[in-house]
Design an enzyme around this catalytic site. Structure first.
Site, PDB file in Angstrom:
ATOM      1  N   CYS A  96     -18.701  -1.697   0.350  1.00  0.00           N
ATOM      2  CA  CYS A  96     -17.913  -0.609   0.917  1.00  0.00           C
ATOM      3  C   CYS A  96     -18.810   0.108   1.909  1.00  0.00           C
ATOM      4  CB  CYS A  96     -17.458   0.360  -0.170  1.00  0.00           C
ATOM      5  SG  CYS A  96     -16.482   1.724   0.505  1.00  0.00           S
ATOM      6  N   ARG A 129       0.837  -1.212   0.000  1.00  0.00           N
ATOM      7  CA  ARG A 129       0.000   0.000   0.000  1.00  0.00           C
ATOM      8  C   ARG A 129       0.867   1.255   0.000  1.00  0.00           C
ATOM      9  NH1 ARG A 129      -4.677   1.496   4.510  1.00  0.00           N
ATOM     10  NH2 ARG A 129      -5.126   3.593   3.753  1.00  0.00           N
ATOM     11  N   TYR A 152     -14.439  10.785  -1.346  1.00  0.00           N
ATOM     12  CA  TYR A 152     -13.313  10.652  -2.274  1.00  0.00           C
ATOM     13  C   TYR A 152     -13.377  11.670  -3.421  1.00  0.00           C
ATOM     14  CZ  TYR A 152     -11.561   6.437  -0.006  1.00  0.00           C
ATOM     15  OH  TYR A 152     -11.025   5.561   0.905  1.00  0.00           O
ATOM     16  N   ASN A 163     -10.300  -4.115  -1.831  1.00  0.00           N
ATOM     17  CA  ASN A 163     -10.301  -2.978  -2.746  1.00  0.00           C
ATOM     18  C   ASN A 163      -9.426  -3.204  -3.969  1.00  0.00           C
ATOM     19  OD1 ASN A 163     -12.033  -0.929  -1.868  1.00  0.00           O
ATOM     20  ND2 ASN A 163     -10.680  -0.458  -0.143  1.00  0.00           N
TER      21      ASN A 163
HETATM   22  C1  G6P Z   1     -12.422   3.910   3.935  1.00  0.00           C
HETATM   23  C2  G6P Z   1     -12.715   3.351   2.576  1.00  0.00           C
HETATM   24  C3  G6P Z   1     -12.229   1.924   2.458  1.00  0.00           C
HETATM   25  C4  G6P Z   1     -10.767   1.846   2.834  1.00  0.00           C
HETATM   26  C5  G6P Z   1     -10.539   2.462   4.206  1.00  0.00           C
HETATM   27  C6  G6P Z   1      -9.070   2.551   4.526  1.00  0.00           C
HETATM   28  O1  G6P Z   1     -13.204   3.259   4.883  1.00  0.00           O
HETATM   29  O2  G6P Z   1     -14.074   3.401   2.271  1.00  0.00           O
HETATM   30  O3  G6P Z   1     -12.399   1.484   1.143  1.00  0.00           O
HETATM   31  O4  G6P Z   1     -10.347   0.515   2.827  1.00  0.00           O
HETATM   32  O5  G6P Z   1     -11.069   3.757   4.257  1.00  0.00           O
HETATM   33  O6  G6P Z   1      -8.932   2.878   5.873  1.00  0.00           O
HETATM   34  P1  G6P Z   1      -7.475   2.987   6.512  1.00  0.00           P
HETATM   35  O7  G6P Z   1      -7.706   3.231   7.958  1.00  0.00           O
HETATM   36  O8  G6P Z   1      -6.778   1.687   6.232  1.00  0.00           O
HETATM   37  O9  G6P Z   1      -6.814   4.147   5.821  1.00  0.00           O
END
Ligand code: G6P
Length: 424
Positions: free
Chosen positions: A164, A91, A247, A142
């Site tokens: 989601c 990531r 987003y 994702n």
């Molecule tokens: C939000 C999005 C998800 C994503 C997440 C990441 O909830 O809708 O698609 O996976 O953020 O969260 P994080 O705490 O890992 O940045």
């Protein structure tokens, strides 16, 4: 009794999922939960936590841990997928490579999301091949829209629903901004995952006059979290005249966000990596108690609750209205019938039936269609490993304004992720 497999059961999101299972334990009574994760240590931890939480509250749910995929999926009616292929290290690359080329680096949106799709899709195709015919795959991995599209088109006949929970938290944020109670507030979020829009909002079923509310909306200062930026969202909603998904900031404030991400110096993946050891340690301490009740949960409560609600809606034929990622089938008139979209649907035993929603709002119709074209190409590239299709995907993405930028990000990204990209 029913078997539910969880792929990625060592995930930091699991305490929330376990809590979700506990809340619906009566509806899932007798279920066997097959927890699968190649990370044996985190798998053992979450298995211990779930077993202890279920026992302490008398839930009739059994957990079996698996480090091999096939036995985990064998006989499962529901396969819940919630993993990040390559973990936070991968990531970090998704978030940092685009940024070096002046493009937003984000794990689901833009080229970062493209690289994640290239890692996720082969694993989901394998899961589709290994799962029992007729099993439902409930996918959180994702980018969920692209992954769902790849499975539906390249493994025809597979039953898959993309999930989601972003809209749950977004709707709560809008309740605060619009001065409405969060409880009973419902919005028709439509579009693509992480690119949805809501023109219609109801409180306990009664329509809200959104234009009037937006006209008197005060733009708050600050308050931004890694997922939500109320100030920018309020500014956007006033300009657009309807509600944007969080987003949307990456599309409508692209260059400002690039500057901010660069100035910040660390990626979200690095920030999470720094907190994960402490997080897992606190979960381990909690799991050792006779009545564990973890309060620090990645994803918060909504993430796990939402996924379990979808499984229950399928299993118990509830016919509940849930926002999911599925084939459009005419629900959104501005996108092709076979496009995978995020849309309210009625979910029962035979799967999601999307509700007729009409066209996308004019000011974002072109943008959403462009993202859809990108996603289609991204899914094909992630399945085939065809470099030219991959380049076309990045060239089609609204973040990228230059063919050479697309090429550089693609070459660097594919090289950096080589070990997770068998198709390229
Ligand atoms: C939000 C999005 C998800 C994503 C997440 C990441 O909830 O809708 O698609 O996976 O953020 O969260 P994080 O705490 O890992 O940045």
């Amino acid at each position: 009794s029913v078997k539910i497999a969880v792929v990625g059961a060592g995930s930091g999101y699991m305490p929330g999922v376990i809590r979700g299972l506990l809340h619906r334990a009566a509806d899932l009574a007798g279920a066997e939960l097959a927890f699968y994760d190649p990370d044996a240590e985190h798998l053992a931890l979450m298995t211990r936590l779930a077993t202890a939480m279920f026992a302490a509250r008398g839930a009739d749910l059994t957990v079996v841990a698996h480090t091999e995929l096939k036995p985990a999926l064998a006989g499962a009616s529901y396969v819940f997928t919630t993993f990040r292929p390559g973990g936070m290290a991968a990531r970090h690359l998704d978030e940092s490579i685009p940024l070096r080329h002046g493009v937003v680096g984000q794990e689901t949106a833009g080229p970062g999301g493209f690289l994640m799709a290239c890692r996720s899709v082969p694993v989901l195709l394998e899961i589709a091949d290994v799962a029992d015919p007729g099993a439902w795959i409930i996918n959180y991995t994702n980018p969920t829209n692209v992954v769902t599209d790849a499975v539906l088109r390249h493994r025809p006949g597979t039953r898959v629903i993309g999930l989601c929970d972003q809209h749950v938290g977004d709707t709560e944020m809008w309740a605060g901004l619009l001065g409405l109670p969060a409880d009973g507030l419902e919005a028709d979020w439509i579009g693509l995952n992480h690119a949805t829009w809501a023109e219609r909002v109801r409180l306990h079923g009664e329509p809200i006059d959104l234009p009037a509310r937006l006209a008197s909306l005060e733009i708050p200062g600050g308050g931004a979290t890694p997922w939500r930026d109320p100030s920018r969202m309020a500014e956007l909603a006033q300009a657009l005249g309807f509600l944007p998904n969080s987003y949307a900031k990456y599309y409508f404030f692209h260059d400002e966000v690039v500057a901010e991400l660069r100035a910040k110096g660390t990626t979200r993946a690095q920030d999470i990596l720094a907190m994960l050891p402490g997080y897992y340690a606190s979960i381990a301490a909690e799991a050792a108690k006779p009545d564990p009740d973890p309060s620090r949960e990645r994803g918060g409560g909504e993430h796990g609750e939402f996924a379990v609600d979808v499984i229950c809606a399928l299993h118990r034929d509830e016919g509940r209205r849930i926002i999911v990622n599925t084939r459009n089938g005419g629900a959104i008139s501005s996108l092709e019938d076979d496009a995978v979209v995020e849309v309210p649907a009625v979910v029962g035993r035979s799967g999601p039936v999307p509700l007729t929603m009409g066209p996308l709002p004019g000011p974002v119709r072109g943008l959403t269609r462009a993202i859809h074209e990108y996603e289609r190409l991204a899914a094909d590239a992630a399945v085939t490993g065809d470099r030219r299709t991959a380049l076309q995907a990045l060239m089609a993405h609204p973040f990228i304004r230059s063919k050479h930028t697309a090429e550089r990000i693609l070459d660097e990204g594919l090289a950096a992720h080589r070990e997770h990209l068998p198709q390229f």
